[in-house]
Design an enzyme around this catalytic site. Structure first.
Site, PDB file in Angstrom:
ATOM      1  N   HIS A  85      35.763 -43.133 -22.803  1.00 45.11           N
ATOM      2  CA  HIS A  85      36.336 -44.474 -23.106  1.00 45.11           C
ATOM      3  C   HIS A  85      37.257 -44.493 -24.227  1.00 45.11           C
ATOM      4  O   HIS A  85      36.642 -44.409 -25.651  1.00 45.11           O
ATOM      5  CB  HIS A  85      35.471 -45.649 -22.708  1.00 45.11           C
ATOM      6  CG  HIS A  85      35.843 -46.986 -23.081  1.00 45.11           C
ATOM      7  ND1 HIS A  85      36.021 -47.745 -22.048  1.00 45.11           N
ATOM      8  CD2 HIS A  85      36.817 -47.698 -23.969  1.00 45.11           C
ATOM      9  CE1 HIS A  85      36.621 -49.102 -22.290  1.00 45.11           C
ATOM     10  NE2 HIS A  85      37.086 -48.864 -23.587  1.00 45.11           N
ATOM     11  N   ARG A 143      43.630 -51.639 -15.597  1.00 43.88           N
ATOM     12  CA  ARG A 143      42.693 -51.963 -14.541  1.00 43.88           C
ATOM     13  C   ARG A 143      43.139 -53.628 -14.470  1.00 43.88           C
ATOM     14  O   ARG A 143      43.020 -54.219 -15.386  1.00 43.88           O
ATOM     15  CB  ARG A 143      41.364 -51.794 -14.888  1.00 43.88           C
ATOM     16  CG  ARG A 143      40.305 -52.233 -13.999  1.00 43.88           C
ATOM     17  CD  ARG A 143      38.899 -52.368 -14.482  1.00 43.88           C
ATOM     18  NE  ARG A 143      38.497 -50.834 -14.996  1.00 43.88           N
ATOM     19  CZ  ARG A 143      37.649 -50.626 -15.585  1.00 43.88           C
ATOM     20  NH1 ARG A 143      36.614 -51.353 -16.256  1.00 43.88           N
ATOM     21  NH2 ARG A 143      37.251 -49.222 -16.102  1.00 43.88           N
ATOM     22  N   HIS A 176      40.709 -52.359 -20.413  1.00 48.50           N
ATOM     23  CA  HIS A 176      41.484 -51.706 -19.452  1.00 48.50           C
ATOM     24  C   HIS A 176      42.677 -52.541 -19.022  1.00 48.50           C
ATOM     25  O   HIS A 176      43.743 -52.158 -18.883  1.00 48.50           O
ATOM     26  CB  HIS A 176      40.651 -51.135 -18.508  1.00 48.50           C
ATOM     27  CG  HIS A 176      39.950 -49.767 -18.690  1.00 48.50           C
ATOM     28  ND1 HIS A 176      40.513 -48.763 -18.519  1.00 48.50           N
ATOM     29  CD2 HIS A 176      38.671 -49.767 -18.936  1.00 48.50           C
ATOM     30  CE1 HIS A 176      39.471 -47.847 -18.771  1.00 48.50           C
ATOM     31  NE2 HIS A 176      38.435 -48.450 -19.253  1.00 48.50           N
ATOM     32  N   ASP A 180      40.024 -44.067 -19.351  1.00 47.79           N
ATOM     33  CA  ASP A 180      38.971 -43.318 -19.320  1.00 47.79           C
ATOM     34  C   ASP A 180      39.240 -41.794 -18.841  1.00 47.79           C
ATOM     35  O   ASP A 180      40.236 -41.726 -17.709  1.00 47.79           O
ATOM     36  CB  ASP A 180      38.155 -43.688 -18.217  1.00 47.79           C
ATOM     37  CG  ASP A 180      37.578 -45.047 -18.431  1.00 47.79           C
ATOM     38  OD1 ASP A 180      37.276 -45.345 -19.734  1.00 47.79           O
ATOM     39  OD2 ASP A 180      37.280 -45.930 -17.446  1.00 47.79           O
ATOM     40  N   GLU A 195      30.333 -44.778 -24.362  1.00 43.96           N
ATOM     41  CA  GLU A 195      30.962 -44.007 -23.346  1.00 43.96           C
ATOM     42  C   GLU A 195      31.722 -42.734 -23.916  1.00 43.96           C
ATOM     43  O   GLU A 195      32.900 -43.059 -24.456  1.00 43.96           O
ATOM     44  CB  GLU A 195      31.864 -44.844 -22.355  1.00 43.96           C
ATOM     45  CG  GLU A 195      31.005 -46.020 -21.803  1.00 43.96           C
ATOM     46  CD  GLU A 195      31.820 -46.650 -20.706  1.00 43.96           C
ATOM     47  OE1 GLU A 195      31.389 -47.637 -19.850  1.00 43.96           O
ATOM     48  OE2 GLU A 195      33.206 -46.744 -20.789  1.00 43.96           O
TER      49      GLU A 195
END
Length: 228
Positions: free
Chosen positions: A204, A89, A137, A144, A201
């Site tokens: 993740h 990301r 990320h 994810d 999460e």
């Protein structure tokens, strides 16, 4: 998409430079892993394509991509496949999330709020740690993802991806039955290949040791960026 808030401003931000040679497109390592890159389209909590996602492709540091391939081989033998939602990301995307979180919800945001953060106000997403100024990320070893049962049936994981709520905690005791078993299967298979789950999460995971543990990259998500 809880980021690693404790990271803060630690580490080096690599600006808009090209990807380092250690990155690859997951599709070129294992094309059998399914991809549903949410931030490259409109089905995400912002409702729009996110800055930096030029193509709906999973890019990762090569060791993480190869570890996913090993996990996929295990799961295929059991009748499952991995499906990735987000991989590398760029920092510009993280910056957009922060700006978005500081805005107020309008009438047009009600449907997305109901899907992604029904029990928390947008203004609490940063203070409560769901969104932060840096994300693992951006270092290229975090992904994810979820499971699908072949040939492609959705698997119950207890919540949707990017559901901002304690129910998304991997071991939340309220999540039982098939959903809990599916979370544990994902955690166990990925853990055997070196991935560490973020407890808040279920989707993740970060591959350890990270190829770039101290660098936050900002090159765009496009396959050409990681080809020689």
């Amino acid at each position: 998409m809880r980021t690693t808030a404790v990271v803060g401003l630690v580490g080096v931000l690599a600006g808009g430079a090209a990807a380092p040679p250690g990155f690859t497109a997951l599709r070129e390592v294992d094309p059998s892993i399914r991809q549903d890159m949410r931030y490259a389209g409109g089905r995400n909590f912002t409702g729009a394509v996110v800055d930096g996602y030029e193509e709906p492709e999973c890019l990762l540091a090569r060791p993480a991509a190869e570890a996913l391939r090993r996990a996929q081989r295990v799961l295929l033998r059991r009748g499952y496949s991995l499906r990735v939602y987000d991989c590398y990301r760029p920092q510009r995307a993280v910056d957009l999330f922060v700006r978005w979180a500081r805005e107020e919800d309008g009438p047009e945001d009600l449907a997305r709020k109901a899907e992604f953060y029904p029990r928390v106000e947008r203004g609490r997403l940063i203070p409560d740690g769901y969104i932060a100024e840096r994300s693992g990320h951006s270092r290229g070893s975090t992904v994810d993802l979820t499971l699908v049962e072949l040939p492609g049936r959705e698997v119950d994981m207890g919540t949707a991806f990017d559901f901002f709520d304690p129910l998304s905690h991997t071991d939340d005791p309220r999540v039982t039955g098939a959903a809990r078993a599916n979370r544990q299967l994902l955690k166990r298979v990925l853990g055997e290949q070196g991935f560490v789950n973020l407890p808040e999460e279920w989707w993740h995971f970060t591959y350890k040791p990270e190829a770039y543990p101290d660098t936050y990259f900002d090159f765009p998500v496009a396959v050409a960026e990681v080809r020689p």
